[in-house]
Write a protein that holds these residues in place. Structure first.
Motif, PDB file in Angstrom:
ATOM      1  N   TYR A   1       0.836  -1.194   0.000  1.00 41.62           N
ATOM      2  CA  TYR A   1       0.000   0.000   0.000  1.00 41.62           C
ATOM      3  C   TYR A   1       0.873   1.248   0.000  1.00 41.62           C
ATOM      4  CZ  TYR A   1      -3.180  -3.631   1.593  1.00 41.62           C
ATOM      5  OH  TYR A   1      -3.895  -4.795   1.712  1.00 41.62           O
ATOM      6  N   LEU A   2       0.467   2.237  -0.772  1.00 38.00           N
ATOM      7  CA  LEU A   2       1.284   3.430  -0.972  1.00 38.00           C
ATOM      8  C   LEU A   2       1.174   4.421   0.184  1.00 38.00           C
ATOM      9  CD1 LEU A   2       0.509   4.149  -4.748  1.00 38.00           C
ATOM     10  CD2 LEU A   2       2.541   3.048  -3.789  1.00 38.00           C
ATOM     11  N   GLU A   3       2.313   4.984   0.558  1.00 39.37           N
ATOM     12  CA  GLU A   3       2.409   6.166   1.418  1.00 39.37           C
ATOM     13  C   GLU A   3       1.752   6.000   2.792  1.00 39.37           C
ATOM     14  OE1 GLU A   3       1.625   9.902  -0.712  1.00 39.37           O
ATOM     15  OE2 GLU A   3       1.702   8.775  -2.597  1.00 39.37           O
ATOM     16  N   LEU A   4       1.855   4.812   3.386  1.00 45.49           N
ATOM     17  CA  LEU A   4       1.261   4.606   4.706  1.00 45.49           C
ATOM     18  C   LEU A   4       1.907   5.476   5.787  1.00 45.49           C
ATOM     19  CD1 LEU A   4       0.475   0.778   4.968  1.00 45.49           C
ATOM     20  CD2 LEU A   4      -1.026   2.654   4.293  1.00 45.49           C
ATOM     21  N   PRO A   5       3.248   5.609   5.834  1.00 44.68           N
ATOM     22  CA  PRO A   5       3.825   6.485   6.876  1.00 44.68           C
ATOM     23  C   PRO A   5       3.344   7.928   6.752  1.00 44.68           C
ATOM     24  CG  PRO A   5       5.509   5.032   5.978  1.00 44.68           C
ATOM     25  CD  PRO A   5       4.310   4.885   5.083  1.00 44.68           C
ATOM     26  N   GLU A   6       3.318   8.455   5.529  1.00 47.16           N
ATOM     27  CA  GLU A   6       2.866   9.828   5.311  1.00 47.16           C
ATOM     28  C   GLU A   6       1.387   9.983   5.682  1.00 47.16           C
ATOM     29  OE1 GLU A   6       6.113   8.897   2.239  1.00 47.16           O
ATOM     30  OE2 GLU A   6       4.421   7.859   3.153  1.00 47.16           O
ATOM     31  N   ASN A   7       0.613   8.965   5.356  1.00 53.84           N
ATOM     32  CA  ASN A   7      -0.822   8.958   5.630  1.00 53.84           C
ATOM     33  C   ASN A   7      -1.086   8.941   7.140  1.00 53.84           C
ATOM     34  OD1 ASN A   7      -3.547   8.082   6.029  1.00 53.84           O
ATOM     35  ND2 ASN A   7      -3.560   7.021   4.071  1.00 53.84           N
ATOM     36  N   GLU A   8      -0.430   8.021   7.847  1.00 55.26           N
ATOM     37  CA  GLU A   8      -0.668   7.914   9.288  1.00 55.26           C
ATOM     38  C   GLU A   8      -0.191   9.163  10.019  1.00 55.26           C
ATOM     39  OE1 GLU A   8      -0.095   4.786  13.014  1.00 55.26           O
ATOM     40  OE2 GLU A   8       0.467   4.185  10.976  1.00 55.26           O
ATOM     41  N   ASP A   9       0.940   9.703   9.607  1.00 53.46           N
ATOM     42  CA  ASP A   9       1.468  10.869  10.295  1.00 53.46           C
ATOM     43  C   ASP A   9       0.525  12.059  10.183  1.00 53.46           C
ATOM     44  OD1 ASP A   9       3.810  12.110  11.725  1.00 53.46           O
ATOM     45  OD2 ASP A   9       3.681  13.456  10.010  1.00 53.46           O
ATOM     46  N   VAL A  10       0.030  12.330   8.979  1.00 50.60           N
ATOM     47  CA  VAL A  10      -0.845  13.493   8.832  1.00 50.60           C
ATOM     48  C   VAL A  10      -2.201  13.243   9.483  1.00 50.60           C
ATOM     49  CG1 VAL A  10      -1.884  12.945   6.567  1.00 50.60           C
ATOM     50  CG2 VAL A  10      -1.542  15.325   7.242  1.00 50.60           C
ATOM     51  N   THR A  11      -2.689  12.006   9.451  1.00 50.67           N
ATOM     52  CA  THR A  11      -3.974  11.699  10.082  1.00 50.67           C
ATOM     53  C   THR A  11      -3.904  11.896  11.589  1.00 50.67           C
ATOM     54  OG1 THR A  11      -4.502  10.119   8.322  1.00 50.67           O
ATOM     55  CG2 THR A  11      -5.786   9.958  10.347  1.00 50.67           C
ATOM     56  N   MET A  12      -2.796  11.507  12.189  1.00 47.25           N
ATOM     57  CA  MET A  12      -2.629  11.722  13.625  1.00 47.25           C
ATOM     58  C   MET A  12      -2.587  13.219  13.956  1.00 47.25           C
ATOM     59  SD  MET A  12      -2.385   8.720  15.300  1.00 47.25           S
ATOM     60  CE  MET A  12      -1.181   8.709  16.634  1.00 47.25           C
ATOM     61  N   ARG A  13      -2.042  14.020  13.056  1.00 49.16           N
ATOM     62  CA  ARG A  13      -2.035  15.467  13.265  1.00 49.16           C
ATOM     63  C   ARG A  13      -3.451  16.036  13.189  1.00 49.16           C
ATOM     64  NH1 ARG A  13       3.462  17.527  12.493  1.00 49.16           N
ATOM     65  NH2 ARG A  13       4.735  15.713  12.029  1.00 49.16           N
ATOM     66  N   LEU A  14      -4.235  15.536  12.247  1.00 47.74           N
ATOM     67  CA  LEU A  14      -5.620  15.986  12.134  1.00 47.74           C
ATOM     68  C   LEU A  14      -6.409  15.591  13.376  1.00 47.74           C
ATOM     69  CD1 LEU A  14      -6.513  15.174   8.389  1.00 47.74           C
ATOM     70  CD2 LEU A  14      -5.304  17.143   9.348  1.00 47.74           C
ATOM     71  N   ALA A  15      -6.127  14.414  13.919  1.00 48.68           N
ATOM     72  CA  ALA A  15      -6.807  13.963  15.134  1.00 48.68           C
ATOM     73  C   ALA A  15      -6.499  14.896  16.300  1.00 48.68           C
ATOM     74  CB  ALA A  15      -6.389  12.531  15.470  1.00 48.68           C
ATOM     75  N   ALA A  16      -5.233  15.246  16.459  1.00 50.01           N
ATOM     76  CA  ALA A  16      -4.838  16.137  17.555  1.00 50.01           C
ATOM     77  C   ALA A  16      -5.532  17.486  17.433  1.00 50.01           C
ATOM     78  CB  ALA A  16      -3.326  16.318  17.569  1.00 50.01           C
ATOM     79  N   ASP A  17      -5.796  17.907  16.206  1.00 48.91           N
ATOM     80  CA  ASP A  17      -6.405  19.215  15.959  1.00 48.91           C
ATOM     81  C   ASP A  17      -7.854  19.275  16.445  1.00 48.91           C
ATOM     82  OD1 ASP A  17      -6.058  21.844  15.000  1.00 48.91           O
ATOM     83  OD2 ASP A  17      -7.194  21.368  13.190  1.00 48.91           O
ATOM     84  N   VAL A  18      -8.497  18.124  16.627  1.00 47.29           N
ATOM     85  CA  VAL A  18      -9.871  18.120  17.144  1.00 47.29           C
ATOM     86  C   VAL A  18      -9.936  17.528  18.554  1.00 47.29           C
ATOM     87  CG1 VAL A  18     -11.075  18.185  14.939  1.00 47.29           C
ATOM     88  CG2 VAL A  18     -10.353  15.982  15.867  1.00 47.29           C
ATOM     89  N   GLY A  19      -8.826  17.601  19.266  1.00 45.90           N
ATOM     90  CA  GLY A  19      -8.841  17.260  20.681  1.00 45.90           C
ATOM     91  C   GLY A  19      -8.672  15.798  21.017  1.00 45.90           C
ATOM     92  N   ILE A  20      -8.264  14.976  20.051  1.00 46.64           N
ATOM     93  CA  ILE A  20      -7.984  13.572  20.331  1.00 46.64           C
ATOM     94  C   ILE A  20      -6.542  13.468  20.812  1.00 46.64           C
ATOM     95  CG2 ILE A  20      -7.747  11.260  19.322  1.00 46.64           C
ATOM     96  CD1 ILE A  20      -9.986  12.085  17.340  1.00 46.64           C
ATOM     97  N   GLU A  21      -6.336  12.850  21.946  1.00 46.58           N
ATOM     98  CA  GLU A  21      -4.980  12.688  22.478  1.00 46.58           C
ATOM     99  C   GLU A  21      -4.200  11.708  21.613  1.00 46.58           C
ATOM    100  OE1 GLU A  21      -2.556  11.168  26.471  1.00 46.58           O
ATOM    101  OE2 GLU A  21      -4.754  10.957  26.369  1.00 46.58           O
ATOM    102  N   VAL A  22      -3.036  12.121  21.155  1.00 45.98           N
ATOM    103  CA  VAL A  22      -2.167  11.231  20.372  1.00 45.98           C
ATOM    104  C   VAL A  22      -0.751  11.315  20.933  1.00 45.98           C
ATOM    105  CG1 VAL A  22      -3.549  11.436  18.263  1.00 45.98           C
ATOM    106  CG2 VAL A  22      -1.631  12.992  18.624  1.00 45.98           C
TER     107      VAL A  22
END
Length: 297
Positions: A90-111
């Motif tokens: 699967y393509l770009e999983l590290p890039e995908n997970e990293d940015v998704t975790m940043r989006l999660a933090a932006d809405v108050g999800i603890e990461v």
């Protein structure tokens, strides 16, 4: 313009910003590439799998940060970080997970603290600090919901969002607080195309004298990573995994099943509405390729 894969800051020179290095360790002034290619990391993960406590579909390595030598050392036990290299499927999983975790933090999800590190072939490997580790040797008790519900890797999809809520009610010290966290995490997963929140991707952690939902982990847009599926959630909600709408996610799950107040639900919805433009900005400077950015949006 090059950016730091830890902070996304623009770089004048080098591979990492000084702030990114200090976030890893205050004394860190340089970070050497991982001494493996992406392929070698995947092979190393297979070779070490039986010795490590971290499992899963993605290749994973355990690592410690060696501040003196400015590098990550891959270890079998006692790791402070988990490394996830590029996938050969699967393509770009590290890039995908990293940015998704940043989006999660932006809405108050603890990461946990996370970012990416370059490997010797120039590829990016995702890293995340283990949230169940304290100091050099301490460990916090963590149980995923597969353990709590008596599921296995083969039956990790044989549950429901209602059962996730019931597990929280049974095991958490303050269920009302954790159910609001669950609502936020469920809405986030739905919006970012995370269709793989099975029971092993929910965990409880014991810390500070209470049992609560663990920080978020394994959050990524699986819709673009896997090429799209007809499902919108990994576990059924109100008996379905697709064609979910406000009546399912908010009226039923938020109000009826979780028993949240209108004030708390409205507060979460306002946070998500506010975050949309911020999410667009973060995706624009992320390390995803342009086609992946557009698919994500």
């Amino acid at each position: 313009m090059r950016r730091c894969p830890i902070t996304y800051e623009e770089l004048i020179a080098g591979e990492y910003s000084s702030r990114g290095l200090r976030m890893l360790a205050r004394q860190l002034t340089r970070l050497e590439p991982l001494p493996f290619t992406a392929e070698e990391q995947r092979l190393e993960a297979v070779r070490r799998a039986a010795k490590m406590s971290i499992q899963g579909v993605q290749a994973k390595l355990s690592a410690r940060l060696n501040v003196n030598d400015g590098c990550f050392d891959v270890v079998d036990v006692g790791g402070q970080f988990i490394l996830k290299p590029q996938s050969n499927l699967y393509l770009e999983l590290p890039e995908n997970e990293d940015v998704t975790m940043r989006l999660a933090a932006d809405v108050g999800i603890e990461v946990p603290f996370h970012g990416m590190v370059y490997s010797k072939d120039g590829s990016l490997t995702y890293f995340i600090r283990r949230f169940d580790r304290v100091g050099r040797r301490g460990k916090l008790p963590v149980e995923d919901f597969a353990q709590l519900q008596g599921k296995t890797r083969d039956t990790k999809y044989q549950s429901s969002m209602e059962q996730i809520a019931a597990t929280i009610e049974t095991h958490c010290t303050f269920p009302a607080v954790e159910k609001l966290k669950l609502f936020r995490l469920t809405l986030f997963s739905f919006l970012v195309g995370n269709e793989d929140m099975h029971v092993k991707n929910f965990s409880l952690i014991s810390r500070g004298g209470k049992v609560e939902l663990s920080p978020g982990y394994d959050l990524l847009n699986t819709t673009i990573a896997l090429g799209g599926t007809p499902e919108e959630l990994a576990l059924p909600l109100r008996g379905k995994k697709r064609n979910l709408d406000r009546r399912d996610l908010i009226d039923y799950f938020g109000f009826e099943r979780l028993g949240l107040t209108r004030k708390s639900v409205d507060s979460v919805l306002k946070e998500f509405a506010r975050a949309v433009e911020s999410w667009r900005s973060v995706l624009a400077i992320s390390f995803l390729s342009e086609p992946m950015k557009q698919s994500y949006l």
